[in-house]
Design a protein around this motif. Structure first.
Motif, PDB file in Angstrom:
ATOM      1  N   GLY A 173       0.824  -1.206   0.000  1.00  0.00           N
ATOM      2  CA  GLY A 173       0.000   0.000   0.000  1.00  0.00           C
ATOM      3  C   GLY A 173       0.850   1.244   0.000  1.00  0.00           C
ATOM      4  N   SER A 174       0.173   2.368   0.076  1.00  0.00           N
ATOM      5  CA  SER A 174       0.858   3.655   0.142  1.00  0.00           C
ATOM      6  C   SER A 174       1.107   4.015   1.596  1.00  0.00           C
ATOM      7  N   THR A 175       2.203   4.714   1.817  1.00  0.00           N
ATOM      8  CA  THR A 175       2.545   5.131   3.178  1.00  0.00           C
ATOM      9  C   THR A 175       2.561   6.653   3.207  1.00  0.00           C
ATOM     10  N   GLY A 176       3.279   7.213   4.132  1.00  0.00           N
ATOM     11  CA  GLY A 176       3.336   8.664   4.288  1.00  0.00           C
ATOM     12  C   GLY A 176       4.146   9.361   3.215  1.00  0.00           C
ATOM     13  N   ILE A 177       4.374  10.609   3.462  1.00  0.00           N
ATOM     14  CA  ILE A 177       5.126  11.460   2.551  1.00  0.00           C
ATOM     15  C   ILE A 177       6.620  11.185   2.723  1.00  0.00           C
ATOM     16  N   GLY A 178       7.323  11.005   1.606  1.00  0.00           N
ATOM     17  CA  GLY A 178       8.749  10.709   1.627  1.00  0.00           C
ATOM     18  C   GLY A 178       9.613  11.953   1.562  1.00  0.00           C
ATOM     19  N   PRO A 179      10.911  11.756   1.452  1.00  0.00           N
ATOM     20  CA  PRO A 179      11.857  12.876   1.484  1.00  0.00           C
ATOM     21  C   PRO A 179      11.747  13.814   0.282  1.00  0.00           C
ATOM     22  N   TYR A 180      11.067  13.385  -0.775  1.00  0.00           N
ATOM     23  CA  TYR A 180      10.909  14.237  -1.960  1.00  0.00           C
ATOM     24  C   TYR A 180       9.520  14.861  -2.005  1.00  0.00           C
ATOM     25  N   HIS A 181       8.797  14.749  -0.877  1.00  0.00           N
ATOM     26  CA  HIS A 181       7.471  15.339  -0.676  1.00  0.00           C
ATOM     27  C   HIS A 181       6.385  14.681  -1.518  1.00  0.00           C
ATOM     28  N   ASN A 182       6.542  13.408  -1.795  1.00  0.00           N
ATOM     29  CA  ASN A 182       5.536  12.609  -2.500  1.00  0.00           C
ATOM     30  C   ASN A 182       5.140  11.428  -1.628  1.00  0.00           C
ATOM     31  N   ILE A 183       3.981  10.855  -1.899  1.00  0.00           N
ATOM     32  CA  ILE A 183       3.554   9.639  -1.200  1.00  0.00           C
ATOM     33  C   ILE A 183       4.457   8.490  -1.629  1.00  0.00           C
ATOM     34  N   LEU A 184       4.796   7.618  -0.692  1.00  0.00           N
ATOM     35  CA  LEU A 184       5.626   6.448  -0.974  1.00  0.00           C
ATOM     36  C   LEU A 184       4.749   5.199  -1.051  1.00  0.00           C
ATOM     37  N   ASP A 185       5.150   4.271  -1.903  1.00  0.00           N
ATOM     38  CA  ASP A 185       4.539   2.946  -1.936  1.00  0.00           C
ATOM     39  C   ASP A 185       5.475   1.986  -1.216  1.00  0.00           C
ATOM     40  N   LEU A 186       4.893   1.047  -0.501  1.00  0.00           N
ATOM     41  CA  LEU A 186       5.674   0.056   0.232  1.00  0.00           C
ATOM     42  C   LEU A 186       5.429  -1.321  -0.363  1.00  0.00           C
ATOM     43  N   TYR A 187       6.532  -2.000  -0.671  1.00  0.00           N
ATOM     44  CA  TYR A 187       6.493  -3.361  -1.195  1.00  0.00           C
ATOM     45  C   TYR A 187       7.237  -4.281  -0.247  1.00  0.00           C
ATOM     46  N   THR A 188       6.822  -5.536  -0.202  1.00  0.00           N
ATOM     47  CA  THR A 188       7.606  -6.568   0.448  1.00  0.00           C
ATOM     48  C   THR A 188       8.205  -7.409  -0.681  1.00  0.00           C
ATOM     49  N   VAL A 189       9.505  -7.671  -0.570  1.00  0.00           N
ATOM     50  CA  VAL A 189      10.246  -8.402  -1.600  1.00  0.00           C
ATOM     51  C   VAL A 189      10.912  -9.575  -0.901  1.00  0.00           C
ATOM     52  N   GLN A 190      10.779 -10.782  -1.486  1.00  0.00           N
ATOM     53  CA  GLN A 190      11.282 -11.966  -0.785  1.00  0.00           C
ATOM     54  C   GLN A 190      11.829 -13.011  -1.742  1.00  0.00           C
ATOM     55  N   CYS A 191      13.021 -13.479  -1.390  1.00  0.00           N
ATOM     56  CA  CYS A 191      13.626 -14.619  -2.087  1.00  0.00           C
ATOM     57  C   CYS A 191      13.188 -15.897  -1.379  1.00  0.00           C
ATOM     58  N   ALA A 192      13.184 -17.008  -2.100  1.00  0.00           N
ATOM     59  CA  ALA A 192      12.791 -18.291  -1.516  1.00  0.00           C
ATOM     60  C   ALA A 192      13.657 -18.606  -0.303  1.00  0.00           C
ATOM     61  N   GLY A 193      13.018 -18.930   0.802  1.00  0.00           N
ATOM     62  CA  GLY A 193      13.724 -19.316   2.019  1.00  0.00           C
ATOM     63  C   GLY A 193      14.339 -18.161   2.798  1.00  0.00           C
ATOM     64  N   ALA A 194      14.107 -16.928   2.383  1.00  0.00           N
ATOM     65  CA  ALA A 194      14.694 -15.767   3.063  1.00  0.00           C
ATOM     66  C   ALA A 194      13.598 -14.919   3.705  1.00  0.00           C
ATOM     67  N   GLN A 195      14.023 -14.067   4.607  1.00  0.00           N
ATOM     68  CA  GLN A 195      13.098 -13.131   5.232  1.00  0.00           C
ATOM     69  C   GLN A 195      12.681 -12.065   4.217  1.00  0.00           C
ATOM     70  N   PRO A 196      11.449 -11.586   4.273  1.00  0.00           N
ATOM     71  CA  PRO A 196      11.023 -10.529   3.367  1.00  0.00           C
ATOM     72  C   PRO A 196      11.745  -9.216   3.682  1.00  0.00           C
ATOM     73  N   VAL A 197      11.922  -8.416   2.663  1.00  0.00           N
ATOM     74  CA  VAL A 197      12.572  -7.116   2.771  1.00  0.00           C
ATOM     75  C   VAL A 197      11.558  -6.045   2.393  1.00  0.00           C
ATOM     76  N   SER A 198      11.479  -4.981   3.172  1.00  0.00           N
ATOM     77  CA  SER A 198      10.605  -3.855   2.849  1.00  0.00           C
ATOM     78  C   SER A 198      11.331  -2.914   1.901  1.00  0.00           C
ATOM     79  N   VAL A 199      10.658  -2.519   0.824  1.00  0.00           N
ATOM     80  CA  VAL A 199      11.236  -1.606  -0.157  1.00  0.00           C
ATOM     81  C   VAL A 199      10.246  -0.470  -0.391  1.00  0.00           C
ATOM     82  N   TYR A 200      10.714   0.746  -0.155  1.00  0.00           N
ATOM     83  CA  TYR A 200       9.901   1.944  -0.377  1.00  0.00           C
ATOM     84  C   TYR A 200      10.221   2.509  -1.757  1.00  0.00           C
TER      85      TYR A 200
END
Length: 126
Positions: A82-109
């Motif tokens: 989903g979308s999160t708050g305002i980022g450093p460039y004054h725009n709304i950020l989208d948040l993704y979870t990214v995951q490799c098989a067998g690894a912990q998910p990583v949050s990517v804005y």
């Protein structure tokens, strides 16, 4: 204007059939202010809330994530949270979870309001 109020306005407009780009509701940085903010953000990990990936709209977000590779060379799975708050460039950020098989998910804005193609991977990916 508070981010929650802006989000409510955008949702209301969408329900009424008016579909302005969300970027039009915010005063994203431009020119020298944007270049200064990008330089300052680089003190933080790429893909973090303080240094989001810059992309060109939703297709740019998906293209960036599709280029990432896990240590085994396979593409990771990703999901938009989903979308999160305002980022450093004054725009709304989208948040993704990214995951490799067998690894912990990583949050990517990602900040999708840029005419930019990021070529550097977030930490843990190539």
């Amino acid at each position: 204007m508070k981010p929650t109020r802006i989000a409510l306005i955008a949702a209301s407009l969408a329900l009424l059939g008016a579909q302005p780009a969300l970027g039009q509701l915010f005063d994203g940085l431009k020119g020298k202010k944007l270049r200064t903010a990008i330089a300052a953000a680089q003190a933080h990990p790429l893909g973090s809330e303080k240094n989001p990936i810059r992309a060109d709209m939703p297709p740019g977000e998906r293209a960036y994530l599709a280029r990432l590779r896990c240590a085994d060379g396979n593409a990771p799975a990703f999901q938009r949270l989903g979308s999160t708050g305002i980022g450093p460039y004054h725009n709304i950020l989208d948040l993704y979870t990214v995951q490799c098989a067998g690894a912990q998910p990583v949050s990517v804005y990602i900040d999708m309001y840029h005419d930019h193609v990021e070529t550097a991977p977030v930490a843990g990916f190539t």
